[in-house]
Design a protein around this motif. Structure first.
Motif, mmCIF file in Angstrom:
data_model
loop_
_atom_site.group_PDB
_atom_site.id
_atom_site.type_symbol
_atom_site.label_atom_id
_atom_site.label_comp_id
_atom_site.label_asym_id
_atom_site.label_seq_id
_atom_site.Cartn_x
_atom_site.Cartn_y
_atom_site.Cartn_z
ATOM 1 N N GLY A 1 -6.900 9.644 -8.197
ATOM 2 C CA GLY A 1 -5.752 9.154 -7.431
ATOM 3 C C GLY A 1 -5.965 9.195 -5.937
ATOM 4 O O GLY A 1 -7.078 9.129 -5.432
ATOM 5 N N CYS B 1 -0.780 5.180 -9.682
ATOM 6 C CA CYS B 1 -2.128 5.697 -9.491
ATOM 7 C C CYS B 1 -2.910 4.807 -8.536
ATOM 8 O O CYS B 1 -3.460 5.269 -7.548
ATOM 9 N N ASN B 2 -2.927 3.502 -8.817
ATOM 10 C CA ASN B 2 -3.737 2.592 -8.024
ATOM 11 C C ASN B 2 -3.213 2.372 -6.612
ATOM 12 O O ASN B 2 -3.932 1.854 -5.756
ATOM 13 N N ASP B 3 -1.940 2.767 -6.349
ATOM 14 C CA ASP B 3 -1.452 2.654 -4.975
ATOM 15 C C ASP B 3 -1.759 3.903 -4.158
ATOM 16 O O ASP B 3 -1.382 4.005 -2.993
ATOM 17 N N SER C 1 0.833 -2.177 -6.817
ATOM 18 C CA SER C 1 0.051 -1.397 -7.777
ATOM 19 C C SER C 1 0.926 -0.344 -8.455
ATOM 20 O O SER C 1 2.037 -0.055 -8.010
ATOM 21 N N ASN C 2 0.395 0.243 -9.538
ATOM 22 C CA ASN C 2 1.126 1.337 -10.178
ATOM 23 C C ASN C 2 0.949 2.622 -9.372
ATOM 24 O O ASN C 2 0.294 2.643 -8.327
ATOM 25 N N THR D 1 0.840 -1.189 0.000
ATOM 26 C CA THR D 1 0.000 0.000 0.000
ATOM 27 C C THR D 1 0.876 1.240 0.000
ATOM 28 O O THR D 1 2.063 1.174 0.258
ATOM 29 N N CYS E 1 -3.861 11.469 -11.098
ATOM 30 C CA CYS E 1 -3.034 10.526 -11.845
ATOM 31 C C CYS E 1 -2.776 11.047 -13.255
ATOM 32 O O CYS E 1 -3.536 11.870 -13.767
ATOM 33 N N GLU F 1 2.397 -3.866 -11.255
ATOM 34 C CA GLU F 1 1.503 -3.281 -12.254
ATOM 35 C C GLU F 1 2.261 -2.304 -13.151
ATOM 36 O O GLU F 1 3.014 -1.454 -12.670
ATOM 37 N N ARG G 1 -7.347 10.134 -13.711
ATOM 38 C CA ARG G 1 -8.097 9.675 -12.549
ATOM 39 C C ARG G 1 -7.707 10.480 -11.315
ATOM 40 O O ARG G 1 -6.604 11.030 -11.246
#
Length: 243
Positions: free
Chosen positions: A179, A165-167, A162-163, A25, A173, A89, A177
């Motif tokens: 973020g 953004c997704n982390d 995650s990448n 995370t 992002c 990712e 997105r």
């Protein structure tokens, strides 16, 4: 219901643990000056120069990429006949990383490529990058679904990152997105048939507690500070159920 671990806010060397399922995370966002300094330090993957060791066998020195003489939990698992994999990712090629001493061009997100080298722990150890295991075991996140289709291709432990953004790291992002948000405590979940649903724990654990738990689970020796006197692996407050 998953196990939820809660702990007070911390700083310094004893920081918050990552989840038992090796799902990385995001960390609290650094103030601008500190973040710029950290990024400058991480922009070049300098070889690690060992200057000594401290009890219980933790190496000391400076640099980023540890020499092949430094053991890893990945190496321990392979030697014990266990399987392991890391899924990153947006990593374009297996075991993607700059050579030691070279500039790291994956510090920031780009459209279609939000992989960050610094979130891939495996490539900071030459024991791993110099082995054929790296190209076979450190893969893009897209490989995970196929590996989970059968027991034989599912690794014993899996590490997932995650990448950017997704982390929750970038906000907004690069792909538009929203973020993440500003820092805070990092949540940890333990999903296990050995953990009773709805359980929570207030006991303090850190990164080395997680490493010790992984090593204990596979009957491996504890590495570095995971073997420090008095350090607790996850105990009956976490593993309190029956399979």
């Amino acid at each position: 219901m998953p196990q939820t671990l809660n702990w007070p806010d911390m700083s310094g060397p004893e920081r918050k643990p990552k989840p038992m399922i090796w799902k990385a995370t995001h960390q609290p966002r650094l103030k601008t000056t500190r973040r710029r300094t950290w990024l400058l330090m991480a922009a070049v993957l300098a070889p690690f120069t060992v200057t000594g060791t401290v009890t219980p066998g933790q190496v000391q020195g400076a640099g980023c990429v540890y020499p092949a003489s430094i053991p890893t939990v990945a190496g321990q698992l392979s030697a014990a006949g266990k399987t392991w994999k890391g899924y990153m990712e947006d990593m374009q090629t297996p075991c993607q990383h700059p050579e030691p001493g070279a500039k790291d061009d994956h510090q920031g997100a780009r459209a279609g490529d939000q992989y960050a080298t610094r979130h891939n722990p495996f490539v900071y150890f030459e024991e791993i990058t110099s082995s054929r295991d790296c190209r076979h075991n450190v893969l893009d996140f897209s490989s995970l679904a196929g590996d989970l289709r059968s027991v034989s291709s599912t690794p014993n432990p899996a590490y997932i990152t995650s990448n950017l953004c997704n982390d929750g790291h970038d906000s907004p992002c690069v792909d538009g997105r929203p973020g993440g948000t500003d820092g805070g405590r990092v949540g940890a979940l333990v999903l296990s048939p050995l953990t009773a649903g709805g359980t929570t724990s207030e006991k303090l654990y850190n990164h080395y507690s997680l490493l010790a738990t992984i090593e204990d689970s596979f009957s491996l020796p504890r590495l570095g500070y995971a073997g420090a006197a008095g350090l607790d692996s996850f105990g009956p407050d976490v593993f309190n159920g029956t399979p």
